[in-house]
Enzyme design. Structure first.
Site, PDB file in Angstrom:
ATOM      1  N   ASN A 137       0.255   5.665   0.480  1.00 25.09           N
ATOM      2  CA  ASN A 137      -0.522   6.916   0.434  1.00 25.09           C
ATOM      3  C   ASN A 137       0.397   8.105   0.295  1.00 25.09           C
ATOM      4  OD1 ASN A 137      -0.771   5.878   3.393  1.00 25.09           O
ATOM      5  ND2 ASN A 137      -1.391   7.975   3.692  1.00 25.09           N
ATOM      6  N   ASP A 138       0.232   9.153   1.059  1.00 27.99           N
ATOM      7  CA  ASP A 138       0.848  10.455   0.772  1.00 27.99           C
ATOM      8  C   ASP A 138       2.301  10.447   0.273  1.00 27.99           C
ATOM      9  OD1 ASP A 138      -1.365  10.751   2.355  1.00 27.99           O
ATOM     10  OD2 ASP A 138      -0.361  11.823   3.961  1.00 27.99           O
ATOM     11  N   GLN A 158       4.151   7.321   2.227  1.00 27.10           N
ATOM     12  CA  GLN A 158       3.479   6.555   3.270  1.00 27.10           C
ATOM     13  C   GLN A 158       3.280   5.149   2.729  1.00 27.10           C
ATOM     14  OE1 GLN A 158       1.930   7.955   6.666  1.00 27.10           O
ATOM     15  NE2 GLN A 158       4.019   8.430   6.087  1.00 27.10           N
ATOM     16  N   ARG A 184       0.068  16.885  12.925  1.00 32.22           N
ATOM     17  CA  ARG A 184       0.883  16.043  12.035  1.00 32.22           C
ATOM     18  C   ARG A 184       1.268  16.707  10.716  1.00 32.22           C
ATOM     19  NH1 ARG A 184      -4.200  13.640  12.468  1.00 32.22           N
ATOM     20  NH2 ARG A 184      -5.508  13.707  10.600  1.00 32.22           N
ATOM     21  N   TRP A 243       0.829  -1.217   0.000  1.00 33.28           N
ATOM     22  CA  TRP A 243       0.000   0.000   0.000  1.00 33.28           C
ATOM     23  C   TRP A 243       0.857   1.258   0.000  1.00 33.28           C
ATOM     24  CZ3 TRP A 243      -5.038   2.106   0.798  1.00 33.28           C
ATOM     25  CH2 TRP A 243      -5.067   3.385   1.376  1.00 33.28           C
TER      26      TRP A 243
HETATM   27  C1  FRU Z   1      -3.198  12.023   4.942  1.00 29.64           C
HETATM   28  C2  FRU Z   1      -2.757  11.313   6.211  1.00 29.64           C
HETATM   29  C3  FRU Z   1      -1.787  12.183   6.973  1.00 29.64           C
HETATM   30  C4  FRU Z   1      -1.034  11.181   7.787  1.00 29.64           C
HETATM   31  C5  FRU Z   1      -0.964  10.012   6.861  1.00 29.64           C
HETATM   32  C6  FRU Z   1      -1.034   8.688   7.552  1.00 29.64           C
HETATM   33  O1  FRU Z   1      -3.555  11.196   3.898  1.00 29.64           O
HETATM   34  O2  FRU Z   1      -3.893  11.001   6.974  1.00 29.64           O
HETATM   35  O3  FRU Z   1      -2.396  13.189   7.728  1.00 29.64           O
HETATM   36  O4  FRU Z   1       0.237  11.643   8.145  1.00 29.64           O
HETATM   37  O5  FRU Z   1      -2.044  10.124   5.964  1.00 29.64           O
HETATM   38  O6  FRU Z   1      -0.768   7.648   6.671  1.00 29.64           O
END
Ligand code: FRU
Length: 495
Positions: free
Chosen positions: A38-39, A55, A167, A36
């Site tokens: 993400n960011d 991420q 964060r 997976w």
């Molecule tokens: C945004 C988020 C961030 C966090 C991360 C966790 O997509 O929620 O705020 O740092 O993803 O994976």
């Protein structure tokens, strides 16, 4: 010394990535190495290359305890994976190494600032998350977490500021060699705000001000801020959670907001002049920008959205990709303009061009097809007296499959529709937005990769991004008009 957790993650990704063939991935968008993504995190130009961290949950195609994946590139289009650099392995980040950013120190090391997550049990047996800001130092390959972590905690926050939603630090170096960062936060009732901190050395930080407050306008908690000067203004990008739509803006629930304004550096205050959504499609979130060595401001975002990101089958070998990097700028009126990075031009080949094609009903053009393409369209009414009622372009088309972009000049509405794009779920598949046009004349640049489409409208005034899952043999492209239209098309394959 690397921890057991990190060593295992490195071993795992190396072994599992061999099960994914290049054809099963996007051709020119970065996807997660395994599992997976993400960011985007720590987007930077360091030691002669672009670095992009992300991420990362290597172990399955769903969100889980966050690591930082790592890839490098010289043109932002061809990426090479490097070993995962951080795992949740310290007492202060054992429940997640969340989003953050990067800066180069004068001694040549790279400093990463990220959010450490720690779950704390509540008296009733539930858990709360404590989020703090942490540092890691490295050389572009290996990174060591700073022994003084965390460097920002709830103790640094004014009263009433959430320690649970604190964060995604975005760090930069000031001209005088000191450091500053913005961090996403909210009040106890989850009203978003962006905090500004400063540091003389990157390790010792203090709170300066609330840079911007939401005041309940754009969703709740504000995530992933980025803040930078551009074209004589200051730009704040942030991704608010839980937004109400406003007219044709902010239809994504969790989407990305762009605020343009001015910055009083002394007071640490940002004054807003203009707001807009960054993307009008379905899959765009948490972008980060860098200032490239040649002065361009380049933005890259996570090309998914939270609301549809747990609907895929467990057998998926990977889940999560980044958008095309986009050059951004501000127009005179403050509008954020986006265009695909110009490095893409070098990958264009097999040009097929048609000019002033008049048609009614449907149209297919010899040579206009493909699945990894960059296609520019310019559409106008067939005659000035008789505007058309609807124009549509369909692509990734074969049998039951197609993805469509359509435009109705009488309503000024452009729509993207991926209902027939390989999804077996009743998740959101359409999005509409208002666009500018002159009596039905519009221009579209459509960039199609194996698993995505990005539509740049009118030179980048608006962008609509969506992921698709259509079988790869679906390469057809056709046009439709209700009325009569005249069309210019140029299509390139992407090498
Ligand atoms: C945004 C988020 C961030 C966090 C991360 C966790 O997509 O929620 O705020 O740092 O993803 O994976």
């Amino acid at each position: 010394m690397i921890s057991q957790t990190l060593r295992e993650a490195r071993k795992y990704e190396e072994m599992m990535e061999t099960r994914i063939t290049p054809e099963e991935r996007p051709a020119f968008h970065l996807s997660t190495r395994v599992g997976w993504m993400n960011d985007p995190n720590g987007f930077s130009f360091y030691q002669g290359e672009y670095h992009l961290f992300y991420q990362y949950h290597p172990y399955d195609p769903y969100w889980g305890p966050m690591h930082w994946g790592h890839a490098v590139s010289s043109d932002l289009l061809h990426w090479r994976y490097l070993p995962v650099i951080m795992a949740p392995d310290m007492p202060y980040d054992k429940d997640g190494v969340f989003s953050g950013s990067a800066v180069t120190r004068p001694d040549g090391t790279q400093l990463l600032m990220y959010t450490g997550v720690l779950k704390e049990p509540l008296p009733d047996g539930r858990f709360t998350e404590i989020q703090t800001q942490c540092i890691a130092l490295g050389d572009g390959k290996d990174y060591e977490k700073y022994e003084g972590n965390p460097v920002l905690t709830e103790r640094d926050l004014p009263q009433g500021f959430s320690k649970n939603d604190f964060r995604d630090p975005k760090i930069w170096m000031e001209e005088d060699g000191t450091y500053a960062c913005v961090v996403g936060n909210c009040t106890q009732d989850r009203d978003g705000q962006i905090l500004l901190f400063r540091s003389p050395d990157g390790f010792h930080w203090h709170f300066v001000s609330v840079l911007v407050k939401n005041h309940d306008r754009f969703g709740k908690m504000w995530e992933c801020p980025d803040f930078f000067p551009m074209d004589g203004k200051y730009v704040l990008l942030t991704s608010p959670q839980d937004m109400f739509p406003q007219g044709f803006e902010y239809h994504n629930g969790n989407g990305t907001l762009c605020l343009v304004g001015s910055f009083d550096r002394e007071a640490g205050k940002f004054t807003e002049e203009h707001d807009q959504a960054v993307d009008y499609g379905i899959d765009f979130y948490a972008p980060q920008t860098i200032l490239a060595p040649d002065g361009r401001r380049i933005m890259i975002g996570w090309m998914q959205n939270w609301d549809t990101s747990s609907q895929h089958p467990r057998e998926r070998k990977w889940y999560g990709q980044m958008t095309l990097p986009r050059e951004i700028s501000l127009r005179e009126d403050g509008r954020l303009m986006q265009r695909p990075i110009r490095e893409l031009d070098a990958l264009r080949c097999n040009e097929v061009r048609y000019e002033k094609v008049r048609f009614t009903d449907t149209l297919q053009l010899e040579g206009i097809r493909g699945r990894k393409i960059d296609m520019e369209l310019s559409v106008r009414p067939g005659s000035a007296e008789k505007p058309y009622r609807k124009f549509a372009v369909r692509f990734a088309q074969e049998g039951v499959f197609h993805t469509a972009v359509s435009f109705r000049p009488y309503e000024s509405i452009l729509k993207i529709d991926r209902k027939f794009s390989g999804s077996r779920r009743g998740i959101i598949h359409q999005r509409r937005c208002l666009i500018n046009h002159q009596d039905g004349a519009i221009s579209l640049r459509i960039i199609l990769d194996r698993f995505s489409v990005e539509v740049f409208v009118n030179g980048g005034e608006q962008v609509l991004t969506a992921t698709i899952d259509t079988v790869q043999s679906a390469e057809g492209i056709s046009f439709f008009v209700d009325g009569e239209a005249e069309l210019d098309v140029v299509k390139y394959d992407i090498r």
